[in-house]
Design a protein around this motif. Structure first.
Motif, PDB file in Angstrom:
ATOM      1  N   VAL A 196      -5.583  37.986  18.121  1.00 34.65           N
ATOM      2  CA  VAL A 196      -6.717  37.897  17.204  1.00 34.65           C
ATOM      3  C   VAL A 196      -6.280  38.155  15.763  1.00 34.65           C
ATOM      4  O   VAL A 196      -6.782  37.543  14.826  1.00 34.65           O
ATOM      5  CB  VAL A 196      -7.833  38.880  17.620  1.00 34.65           C
ATOM      6  N   TYR A 197      -5.330  39.053  15.585  1.00 33.94           N
ATOM      7  CA  TYR A 197      -4.863  39.392  14.240  1.00 33.94           C
ATOM      8  C   TYR A 197      -3.473  38.843  13.972  1.00 33.94           C
ATOM      9  O   TYR A 197      -2.725  39.356  13.151  1.00 33.94           O
ATOM     10  CB  TYR A 197      -4.868  40.907  14.058  1.00 33.94           C
ATOM     11  N   GLY A 198      -3.095  37.802  14.696  1.00 35.00           N
ATOM     12  CA  GLY A 198      -1.787  37.198  14.503  1.00 35.00           C
ATOM     13  C   GLY A 198      -0.769  37.685  15.536  1.00 35.00           C
ATOM     14  O   GLY A 198      -1.069  38.475  16.430  1.00 35.00           O
ATOM     15  N   GLU A 199       0.438  37.217  15.393  1.00 29.54           N
ATOM     16  CA  GLU A 199       1.502  37.534  16.351  1.00 29.54           C
ATOM     17  C   GLU A 199       1.975  38.981  16.187  1.00 29.54           C
ATOM     18  O   GLU A 199       2.088  39.486  15.072  1.00 29.54           O
ATOM     19  CB  GLU A 199       2.679  36.584  16.145  1.00 29.54           C
ATOM     20  N   VAL A 200       2.234  39.605  17.314  1.00 33.52           N
ATOM     21  CA  VAL A 200       2.787  40.961  17.315  1.00 33.52           C
ATOM     22  C   VAL A 200       4.302  40.854  17.436  1.00 33.52           C
ATOM     23  O   VAL A 200       4.819  40.224  18.365  1.00 33.52           O
ATOM     24  CB  VAL A 200       2.223  41.797  18.481  1.00 33.52           C
TER      25      VAL A 200
END
Length: 214
Positions: free
Chosen positions: A75-79
């Protein structure tokens, strides 16, 4: 940039979806830790400063668990994956080497049993310290009448100067043999740890004797 108002998640067993509320205005710099948790910087609302946050599937607060789910779903981009650096590996190895050295010290200061003339005797640094002055007195011919030494099974064994010297030599021999075994084992363990390449494998390595783990 627009932020998601809702977070969608789906069950693996069916296609039923449920909604989770939006958690933060922005989340950045997400990176996995070795244990699976995620470090990131979070911003509660636009214009506020980012603060560090560690998200976990087992967080006692619902907010932390929801953020963890949002992060792993992208949801907030790649980890960023956890990267095993040489510094991380060396630090874990160094800690395990210290554990092995501690095991060695405990073993060297412990007590062992050896046999002589049909009796079992204690051997330790403390036993050597107690016996040494007695042997000196006995060698000077000043041993009290009826003198005895107590074996490992709590039997009082009558001894003379010759028997005490023999006991001292046998104790020293037993201590030297055991000391070499301890030294060999700690060297072997350190070589085994040095050859490991994963931090988790190093952390799980248990110092001890092969047969009993201690």
């Amino acid at each position: 940039m627009a932020k998601p108002e809702m977070i969608e998640s789906a069950s693996a067993g069916d296609k039923k979806e449920h909604k989770l509320p939006a958690l933060f205005f922005d989340v950045r710099n997400a990176v996995y830790l070795e244990d699976g948790r995620i470090n990131c910087d979070v911003q509660s609302s636009e214009g506020e400063a980012f603060i560090p946050f560690t998200a976990s599937a087992n967080d006692p607060e619902e907010k932390g668990r929801q953020l963890y789910e949002a992060l792993i779903r992208g949801v907030y981009g790649e980890v960023t994956p956890f990267i095993i650096t040489n510094d991380v590996l060396e630090a874990v190895k160094r800690q395990k080497m210290e554990e092995i050295s501690g095991w060695r010290d405990r073993q060297e200061n412990g007590n062992i049993i050896f046999e002589l003339d049909g009796h079992r005797w204690d051997a330790s640094k403390a036993s050597q310290e107690r016996l040494a002055p007695v042997v000196q007195v006995a060698s000077a011919g000043e041993l009290p009448a009826g003198f005895f030494w107590t074996d490992a099974d709590n039997n009082d064994v009558p001894v003379d100067a010759a028997a005490l010297r023999q006991l001292e030599l046998a104790m020293q021999s037993a201590m030297v043999k055991r000391g070499f075994q301890i030294h060999e084992r700690q060297r072997q363990m350190k070589d085994e740890v040095f050859a490991l390449t994963l931090p988790e494998a190093i952390k799980q390595y248990r110092p001890g004797w092969p047969e009993d783990g201690e």
